[in-house]
Design an enzyme around this catalytic site. Structure first.
Site, PDB file in Angstrom:
ATOM      1  N   CYS A 107     -33.699 -25.894  -2.017  1.00 50.16           N
ATOM      2  CA  CYS A 107     -33.941 -27.348  -2.036  1.00 50.16           C
ATOM      3  C   CYS A 107     -34.731 -27.836  -3.515  1.00 50.16           C
ATOM      4  CB  CYS A 107     -35.241 -27.380  -0.698  1.00 50.16           C
ATOM      5  SG  CYS A 107     -36.209 -28.793  -0.730  1.00 50.16           S
ATOM      6  N   GLU A 135     -30.706 -33.742   0.179  1.00 50.64           N
ATOM      7  CA  GLU A 135     -29.537 -32.959  -0.149  1.00 50.64           C
ATOM      8  C   GLU A 135     -28.532 -34.011  -0.423  1.00 50.64           C
ATOM      9  OE1 GLU A 135     -27.947 -30.576  -1.714  1.00 50.64           O
ATOM     10  OE2 GLU A 135     -29.470 -29.190  -0.394  1.00 50.64           O
TER      11      GLU A 135
END
Length: 224
Positions: free
Chosen positions: A2, A106
């Site tokens: 992440c 993302e």
């Protein structure tokens, strides 16, 4: 993953949700948390055993680091190797933490370039990423406390965007992860079930860390 997330939850809300006991830190809300920024982290105090909410720097610095300027400072640790890695294993054994977040981002590789997506819990509740933290003492005696977020292979929903995803822990798992209850923390390092998250495309401005604000979570009009 992440590499960016939204961290705008008020400190009193985080303290209430996670049961922290120390004085609240001064949190600056951001919709574009990036590496090397200070972020709220929930950890078990090594002396009292109580949960504390503290600001730690995103980018893991092992205690054995000699030169901070040349340190690699990873922001993620792989769930598959965190217990055996020379960089992470000590922190995984003794210094696990929770990283509160409202959403994360993302990027999907498309023919016309990368398309950013926001991901949040479908029930609207905050997320708690599995993390590890460490304290590094500088030559002048100052201590830098830093953290990394654990990632695992993506579930089917997230695999449409990326092969990895953060480990998101449910409240029932927090005591085991923090070392407050008996259990196997390694067993918690798994992808989220398919119905836990929702995702939507957002504007490419999120790719620039200088951009911030709640509008970054607005659905991209051209892609909705």
């Amino acid at each position: 993953m992440c590499g960016r997330y939204a961290s705008f939850l008020p400190p009193d809300l985080i303290a209430r949700l996670f049961g922290t006991t120390n004085p609240l830190p001064n949190l600056k809300p951001t919709w574009n948390m990036a590496p090397r920024m200070d972020a709220p982290v929930v950890r078990r105090h090594p002396d009292t055993g109580e949960r504390h909410l503290d600001l730690l720097n995103w980018g893991f610095v092992p205690a054995f680091t000699k030169d901070l300027k040349t340190a690699r400072r990873p922001i993620n640790a792989r769930a598959e190797t965190v217990a055996s890695s020379g960089m992470f294993r000590a922190a995984f054994a003794k210094r696990r933490c929770l990283v509160p977040a409202a959403a994360f981002y993302e990027w999907r590789a498309d023919p016309g370039g990368k398309t950013p997506f926001a991901i949040a819990r479908a029930d609207g509740e905050p997320m708690a990423f599995a993390g590890i933290w460490e304290g590094w003492r500088a030559p002048d005696g100052e201590i830098l406390r830093s953290f990394a977020i654990l990632t695992t292979h993506a579930n089917r929903q997230m695999a449409a965007l990326h092969e990895r995803m953060p480990v998101i822990l449910e409240p029932a798992d927090w005591p085991v992860w923090l070392g407050e209850a008996e259990g196997d923390p390694q067993a918690l390092l798994r992808p989220s079930p398919e119905d836990v998250l929702r995702l939507w495309p957002v504007d490419k401005r999120v790719g620039n860390v200088r951009n911030d604000g709640p509008d970054l979570l607005e659905p991209a009009a051209s892609l909705v």
